[in-house]
Design a protein around this motif. Structure first.
Motif, PDB file in Angstrom:
ATOM      1  N   GLU A 116      -5.941   5.492  -6.235  1.00  0.00           N
ATOM      2  CA  GLU A 116      -6.313   4.381  -7.105  1.00  0.00           C
ATOM      3  C   GLU A 116      -7.197   3.417  -6.313  1.00  0.00           C
ATOM      4  O   GLU A 116      -6.753   2.851  -5.311  1.00  0.00           O
ATOM      5  CB  GLU A 116      -5.060   3.640  -7.599  1.00  0.00           C
ATOM      6  CG  GLU A 116      -4.157   4.455  -8.497  1.00  0.00           C
ATOM      7  CD  GLU A 116      -4.765   4.707  -9.877  1.00  0.00           C
ATOM      8  OE1 GLU A 116      -5.681   3.937 -10.249  1.00  0.00           O
ATOM      9  OE2 GLU A 116      -4.333   5.643 -10.560  1.00  0.00           O
ATOM     10  N   THR A 117      -8.434   3.251  -6.740  1.00  0.00           N
ATOM     11  CA  THR A 117      -9.357   2.381  -6.006  1.00  0.00           C
ATOM     12  C   THR A 117      -8.883   0.927  -6.000  1.00  0.00           C
ATOM     13  O   THR A 117      -9.231   0.166  -5.097  1.00  0.00           O
ATOM     14  CB  THR A 117     -10.765   2.449  -6.621  1.00  0.00           C
ATOM     15  OG1 THR A 117     -10.687   2.132  -8.026  1.00  0.00           O
ATOM     16  CG2 THR A 117     -11.357   3.839  -6.461  1.00  0.00           C
ATOM     17  N   THR A 121       0.820  -1.204   0.000  1.00  0.00           N
ATOM     18  CA  THR A 121       0.000   0.000   0.000  1.00  0.00           C
ATOM     19  C   THR A 121       0.860   1.263   0.000  1.00  0.00           C
ATOM     20  O   THR A 121       2.064   1.215   0.260  1.00  0.00           O
ATOM     21  CB  THR A 121      -0.938   0.014   1.218  1.00  0.00           C
ATOM     22  OG1 THR A 121      -1.901   1.060   1.081  1.00  0.00           O
ATOM     23  CG2 THR A 121      -0.154   0.236   2.514  1.00  0.00           C
ATOM     24  N   PHE A 123      -8.040  11.636  -2.251  1.00  0.00           N
ATOM     25  CA  PHE A 123      -7.990  10.294  -2.837  1.00  0.00           C
ATOM     26  C   PHE A 123      -8.790  10.240  -4.144  1.00  0.00           C
ATOM     27  O   PHE A 123      -8.378   9.566  -5.103  1.00  0.00           O
ATOM     28  CB  PHE A 123      -8.547   9.256  -1.863  1.00  0.00           C
ATOM     29  CG  PHE A 123      -8.405   7.841  -2.343  1.00  0.00           C
ATOM     30  CD1 PHE A 123      -7.214   7.156  -2.155  1.00  0.00           C
ATOM     31  CD2 PHE A 123      -9.442   7.203  -3.010  1.00  0.00           C
ATOM     32  CE1 PHE A 123      -7.062   5.853  -2.619  1.00  0.00           C
ATOM     33  CE2 PHE A 123      -9.303   5.904  -3.474  1.00  0.00           C
ATOM     34  CZ  PHE A 123      -8.108   5.225  -3.286  1.00  0.00           C
ATOM     35  N   ALA A 124      -9.909  10.950  -4.201  1.00  0.00           N
ATOM     36  CA  ALA A 124     -10.722  10.962  -5.420  1.00  0.00           C
ATOM     37  C   ALA A 124      -9.950  11.543  -6.594  1.00  0.00           C
ATOM     38  O   ALA A 124     -10.139  11.144  -7.744  1.00  0.00           O
ATOM     39  CB  ALA A 124     -12.006  11.761  -5.190  1.00  0.00           C
ATOM     40  N   THR A 159      -3.519   5.739   0.366  1.00  0.00           N
ATOM     41  CA  THR A 159      -4.500   4.660   0.488  1.00  0.00           C
ATOM     42  C   THR A 159      -4.680   4.254   1.942  1.00  0.00           C
ATOM     43  O   THR A 159      -5.814   4.079   2.417  1.00  0.00           O
ATOM     44  CB  THR A 159      -4.058   3.433  -0.333  1.00  0.00           C
ATOM     45  OG1 THR A 159      -3.959   3.804  -1.704  1.00  0.00           O
ATOM     46  CG2 THR A 159      -5.054   2.296  -0.185  1.00  0.00           C
ATOM     47  N   THR A 162      -6.549   6.936   3.803  1.00  0.00           N
ATOM     48  CA  THR A 162      -7.960   6.944   3.422  1.00  0.00           C
ATOM     49  C   THR A 162      -8.718   5.821   4.126  1.00  0.00           C
ATOM     50  O   THR A 162      -9.846   6.022   4.613  1.00  0.00           O
ATOM     51  CB  THR A 162      -8.100   6.790   1.897  1.00  0.00           C
ATOM     52  OG1 THR A 162      -7.399   7.853   1.247  1.00  0.00           O
ATOM     53  CG2 THR A 162      -9.569   6.834   1.482  1.00  0.00           C
ATOM     54  N   ASN A 211      -6.155  -0.084  -5.203  1.00  0.00           N
ATOM     55  CA  ASN A 211      -5.291  -0.278  -4.039  1.00  0.00           C
ATOM     56  C   ASN A 211      -6.060  -0.749  -2.814  1.00  0.00           C
ATOM     57  O   ASN A 211      -5.454  -1.158  -1.812  1.00  0.00           O
ATOM     58  CB  ASN A 211      -4.563   1.030  -3.695  1.00  0.00           C
ATOM     59  CG  ASN A 211      -3.547   1.413  -4.757  1.00  0.00           C
ATOM     60  OD1 ASN A 211      -3.089   0.572  -5.522  1.00  0.00           O
ATOM     61  ND2 ASN A 211      -3.208   2.688  -4.815  1.00  0.00           N
ATOM     62  N   PHE A 212      -7.401  -0.668  -2.890  1.00  0.00           N
ATOM     63  CA  PHE A 212      -8.220  -1.087  -1.761  1.00  0.00           C
ATOM     64  C   PHE A 212      -8.389  -2.603  -1.690  1.00  0.00           C
ATOM     65  O   PHE A 212      -9.025  -3.117  -0.768  1.00  0.00           O
ATOM     66  CB  PHE A 212      -9.604  -0.437  -1.825  1.00  0.00           C
ATOM     67  CG  PHE A 212      -9.622   0.983  -1.330  1.00  0.00           C
ATOM     68  CD1 PHE A 212      -8.885   1.360  -0.219  1.00  0.00           C
ATOM     69  CD2 PHE A 212     -10.381   1.932  -1.980  1.00  0.00           C
ATOM     70  CE1 PHE A 212      -8.908   2.660   0.239  1.00  0.00           C
ATOM     71  CE2 PHE A 212     -10.419   3.245  -1.530  1.00  0.00           C
ATOM     72  CZ  PHE A 212      -9.669   3.611  -0.420  1.00  0.00           C
ATOM     73  N   GLN A 213      -7.891  -3.313  -2.662  1.00  0.00           N
ATOM     74  CA  GLN A 213      -8.023  -4.767  -2.649  1.00  0.00           C
ATOM     75  C   GLN A 213      -7.406  -5.329  -1.372  1.00  0.00           C
ATOM     76  O   GLN A 213      -6.290  -4.974  -0.998  1.00  0.00           O
ATOM     77  CB  GLN A 213      -7.310  -5.381  -3.868  1.00  0.00           C
ATOM     78  CG  GLN A 213      -7.969  -5.019  -5.194  1.00  0.00           C
ATOM     79  CD  GLN A 213      -7.206  -5.589  -6.383  1.00  0.00           C
ATOM     80  OE1 GLN A 213      -6.154  -6.198  -6.202  1.00  0.00           O
ATOM     81  NE2 GLN A 213      -7.742  -5.390  -7.576  1.00  0.00           N
ATOM     82  N   TRP A 267      -6.951  -4.109   5.262  1.00  0.00           N
ATOM     83  CA  TRP A 267      -8.147  -3.522   5.860  1.00  0.00           C
ATOM     84  C   TRP A 267      -8.095  -3.620   7.387  1.00  0.00           C
ATOM     85  O   TRP A 267      -8.613  -2.747   8.077  1.00  0.00           O
ATOM     86  CB  TRP A 267      -9.401  -4.186   5.304  1.00  0.00           C
ATOM     87  CG  TRP A 267      -9.697  -3.742   3.906  1.00  0.00           C
ATOM     88  CD1 TRP A 267      -8.954  -3.983   2.791  1.00  0.00           C
ATOM     89  CD2 TRP A 267     -10.797  -2.938   3.476  1.00  0.00           C
ATOM     90  NE1 TRP A 267      -9.518  -3.394   1.692  1.00  0.00           N
ATOM     91  CE2 TRP A 267     -10.661  -2.751   2.078  1.00  0.00           C
ATOM     92  CE3 TRP A 267     -11.892  -2.378   4.119  1.00  0.00           C
ATOM     93  CZ2 TRP A 267     -11.573  -2.011   1.332  1.00  0.00           C
ATOM     94  CZ3 TRP A 267     -12.818  -1.648   3.375  1.00  0.00           C
ATOM     95  CH2 TRP A 267     -12.650  -1.464   1.995  1.00  0.00           C
TER      96      TRP A 267
END
Length: 314
Positions: free
Chosen positions: A217-218, A40, A212-213, A44, A47, A220-222, A228
């Motif tokens: 990079e969304t 990460t 972040f918007a 990210t 966020t 990166n939320f994987q 998490w």
């Protein structure tokens, strides 16, 4: 018009501030674990931290706004609360997370711990707030202790091309957080600690989400290797709980004393870094730790007899 408000060092205020500082100190450890265990980036991770913290502050904001005794803020006060939130929890956190990518947790604590000095002297210079004799002694003990405790950290290999950049980012974090400490200490008596913290954190969260918007990079939320979970720990253990604790401390014992008592934070980080990150503890750190604890105890020992802090409120 100016007035004088005194803050005795109450036992409850002292303990709550102390525990809050220790919990805040877990942040560097969790961040370093997240960077080491995942791929990460700072934005990210930050966020995710605020995403998990958001529900707590929404509930808190709704609760305090629904009370019969809710204080209605003026337009100027709203701007100040939101600006302090963006400065103290968005920008300072972003600077800190970026810096932690390039320097050790120990060195990060050394640089970040400049903020109490900044806070004390900002109060003295801009608000003519007297620094008491007890605070002077406590500051001396605390900073001599910090200097000794991190003597070994200063010998860290600086061949890393991003070493100075990372150090500068954490320095910016310390500067912006000092301004937040001073500003919040003057606003909280009017708004109350819960309302201030809730809305300041909501403002910071909004700033982070916008950032972040635009640049994040969304993908990166994987979920990867507990990413998490790290975000959840940062949100609850290192953000939500200690932020409310320190806001209570700011109201009950004053911003100068919060800054001094928070000296226990770096000591806590040293111990955690040793057991969790495998960082070494040298003799200078042991001696420094004893001095820092002595400074913290001095503040607590003086809690009953007379107030030790005078604040000038506008």
């Amino acid at each position: 018009m100016s007035g004088s408000t005194k803050h005795p060092i109450s036992l409850v205020g002292f303990v709550v501030t102390l525990v809050g500082a220790v919990l805040f100190s877990t942040k560097a450890i969790i961040v370093k674990l997240a960077f080491a265990g995942t791929h990460t980036d700072a934005l990210t991770l930050l966020t995710l931290r605020m995403l998990f913290a958001l529900p707590f502050y929404v509930v808190a904001a709704f609760a305090v706004s629904s009370r019969s005794g809710n204080v209605k803020l003026t337009g100027k006060e709203w701007v100040l609360v939101l600006a302090l939130g963006v400065l103290g929890y968005y920008l300072s956190s972003l600077f800190d997370f970026i810096g932690l990518q390039y320097i050790s947790a120990g060195l990060e604590r050394l640089i970040l711990f400049l903020y109490p000095t900044f806070a004390v002297f900002i109060n003295a210079y801009f608000f003519k707030q007297k620094i008491s004799g007890v605070q002077r002694v406590a500051l001396l003990l605390t900073y001599v202790g910090i200097g000794l405790a991190y003597f070994g950290e200063l010998a860290i290999d600086s061949s890393n091309p991003n070493f100075y950049f990372g150090s500068f980012m954490v320095f910016l974090c310390a500067t912006t957080y000092a301004v937040y400490i001073v500003g919040s200490g003057r606003v909280i008596p009017r708004t109350g600690p819960t309302k201030f913290t809730a809305y300041a954190m909501l403002a910071a969260t909004g700033g982070i989400f916008v950032h972040f918007a635009i640049m994040g990079e969304t993908a990166n939320f994987q979920a990867q290797n507990g990413l998490w979970l790290y975000g959840l720990l940062l949100a609850v253990v290192a953000t939500v709980i200690p932020s409310f604790m320190l806001s209570y401390g700011l109201k009950s014992i004053g911003s100068n004393n919060v800054a001094i008592i928070s000296g226990i934070g770096p000591v806590s980080t040293i111990i955690q870094a040793y057991f969790i990150l495998g960082e070494k503890i040298v003799m200078e750190q042991i001696i420094g730790t004893a001095l820092v604890i002595a400074g913290v105890i001095l503040i607590g020992w003086k809690r009953k007899p007379t107030p030790v802090l005078e604040e000038v409120t506008a």
